[in-house]
Scaffold this active site. Structure first.
Site, PDB file in Angstrom:
ATOM      1  N   ASP A 108      -8.023   3.624   1.365  1.00 38.38           N
ATOM      2  CA  ASP A 108      -7.061   4.141   2.338  1.00 38.38           C
ATOM      3  C   ASP A 108      -7.801   4.668   3.578  1.00 38.38           C
ATOM      4  O   ASP A 108      -8.621   5.582   3.465  1.00 38.38           O
ATOM      5  CB  ASP A 108      -6.302   5.285   1.643  1.00 38.38           C
ATOM      6  CG  ASP A 108      -5.174   5.838   2.499  1.00 38.38           C
ATOM      7  OD1 ASP A 108      -5.123   5.510   3.698  1.00 38.38           O
ATOM      8  OD2 ASP A 108      -4.362   6.602   1.954  1.00 38.38           O
TER       9      ASP A 108
ATOM     10  N   ARG B 189      -3.061  -0.576   5.672  1.00 37.60           N
ATOM     11  CA  ARG B 189      -3.670  -1.694   4.934  1.00 37.60           C
ATOM     12  C   ARG B 189      -2.743  -2.891   4.728  1.00 37.60           C
ATOM     13  O   ARG B 189      -3.127  -4.034   5.009  1.00 37.60           O
ATOM     14  CB  ARG B 189      -4.177  -1.189   3.566  1.00 37.60           C
ATOM     15  CG  ARG B 189      -5.333  -0.235   3.676  1.00 37.60           C
ATOM     16  CD  ARG B 189      -5.572   0.502   2.372  1.00 37.60           C
ATOM     17  NE  ARG B 189      -4.470   1.414   2.068  1.00 37.60           N
ATOM     18  CZ  ARG B 189      -4.346   2.094   0.937  1.00 37.60           C
ATOM     19  NH1 ARG B 189      -5.249   1.935  -0.020  1.00 37.60           N
ATOM     20  NH2 ARG B 189      -3.343   2.921   0.754  1.00 37.60           N
TER      21      ARG B 189
ATOM     22  N   CYS C  87       0.870  -1.185   0.000  1.00 42.47           N
ATOM     23  CA  CYS C  87       0.000   0.000   0.000  1.00 42.47           C
ATOM     24  C   CYS C  87       0.905   1.233   0.000  1.00 42.47           C
ATOM     25  O   CYS C  87       2.125   1.117  -0.160  1.00 42.47           O
ATOM     26  CB  CYS C  87      -0.969  -0.018   1.183  1.00 42.47           C
ATOM     27  SG  CYS C  87      -0.173  -0.003   2.794  1.00 42.47           S
TER      28      CYS C  87
HETATM   29  P1  4NP Z   1      -1.634   2.848   4.164  1.00 44.00           P
HETATM   30  O1  4NP Z   1      -2.207   4.224   4.751  1.00 44.00           O
HETATM   31  O2  4NP Z   1      -1.174   3.142   2.741  1.00 44.00           O
HETATM   32  O3  4NP Z   1      -2.806   1.933   4.205  1.00 44.00           O
HETATM   33  O4  4NP Z   1      -0.488   2.454   5.074  1.00 44.00           O
HETATM   34  C1  4NP Z   1      -1.479   5.425   4.749  1.00 44.00           C
HETATM   35  C2  4NP Z   1      -0.501   5.630   5.691  1.00 44.00           C
HETATM   36  C3  4NP Z   1       0.204   6.837   5.723  1.00 44.00           C
HETATM   37  C4  4NP Z   1      -0.090   7.810   4.790  1.00 44.00           C
HETATM   38  C5  4NP Z   1      -1.071   7.601   3.828  1.00 44.00           C
HETATM   39  C6  4NP Z   1      -1.766   6.403   3.809  1.00 44.00           C
HETATM   40  N1  4NP Z   1       0.602   9.054   4.832  1.00 44.00           N
HETATM   41  O5  4NP Z   1       0.253   9.953   4.044  1.00 44.00           O
HETATM   42  O6  4NP Z   1       1.535   9.222   5.647  1.00 44.00           O
END
Ligand code: 4NP
Length: 174
Positions: free
Chosen positions: A146, A35, A29
Site C-alpha cells: 500500500d 494500486r 485493493c
Molecule cells: P489503495 O490505497 O488501497 O492502493 O487504493 C489506499 C487508499 C486509501 C486509503 C488506504 C489505502 N485510505 O485509508 O483512505
C-alpha cells in the site's frame, strides 16, 4: 486448504481461462484509488499492446467505501503519467455480483485477499480470488504494498510491480 491444493486449483483455473474466448479480471485493493486503478490501467495498456481488447474485460474495485466516486489519488495519476498512463477509473466498492461477473478477482495484498474470500458467496467463487503476488517474479515481494502513506518511491515501486505482474498475467493466459 493446503498450499498444494490451492496451487492445483489456481493451475486449473488458469488452464481453463487460457482456453476461453473471454477473460474477465477484477483488480481489488483497499481504497481503489492507488494500486487497483493503476493495475486496471496498466492491464488495459498490456492488452491493447497485444491487440487483445475484445478478449479481455478489466475493471477494479475497493474493499473499503471511503473513496467511492473519486478519481485515482493525484500522486498515483502523476507517477502514472510519467510512464505514459492516464489512470481515470472512478472508485467503486466490490459487490456480490462481481463474483458472477468476473473469472479472476486479484487482491493486491493479503488483507484484500482474505476480505474477498470472506465475501465470496460460494466455494467456487472463493477459488477465483488470487493474490497479485502470484504473478510477481520478484522473490522479495509477497504483495503489492500500500503506497498511501508512502513517498514517491512507494508509488514507483507499485508501478514497477504492476507492470511486471500484468505482463506475466497476460502471458500466463495467452
Ligand atoms: P489503495 O490505497 O488501497 O492502493 O487504493 C489506499 C487508499 C486509501 C486509503 C488506504 C489505502 N485510505 O485509508 O483512505
Amino acid at each position: 486448504m493446503t498450499t498444494t491444493s490451492n496451487n492445483k486449483k489456481l493451475g486449473e483455473l488458469l488452464d481453463s481461462l487460457r482456453n476461453s474466448d473471454k477473460i474477465r479480471v477484477l483488480f481489488v485493493c483497499l481504497g481503489n484509488i492507488c494500486r487497483s486503478p493503476a493495475a486496471d490501467g496498466i492491464m488495459h495498456a498490456v492488452v491493447e499492446r497485444h491487440g487483445a481488447e475484445t478478449r479481455w474485460e478489466i475493471d477494479s474495485a475497493a474493499t473499503g467505501g471511503w473513496h467511492v466516486g473519486d478519481l485515482p489519488d493525484e500522486r498515483m495519476r502523476a507517477h502514472g503519467r510519467r510512464r505514459g498512463y492516464d489512470f481515470r477509473h472512478v472508485c467503486r466498492q466490490v459487490r456480490t455480483s462481481d463474483f458472477d461477473n468476473y473469472d479472476l478477482i486479484i487482491g493486491m495484498d493479503d488483507n484484500n485477499v482474505s476480505n474477498l474470500r470472506r465475501m465470496a458467496p460460494t466455494l467456487e467463487d472463493t477459488a477465483k480470488v488470487v493474490p497479485m503476488a502470484t504473478f510477481l517474479d520478484s522473490r522479495h515481494y509477497y504483495a503489492v504494498p500500500d503506497p498511501y502513506y508512502e513517498g514517491a518511491e512507494g508509488f514507483e515501486l507499485v508501478l514497477d510491480l504492476l507492470e511486471q505482474g500484468c505482463e506475466t498475467l497476460y502471458n500466463r493466459l495467452s
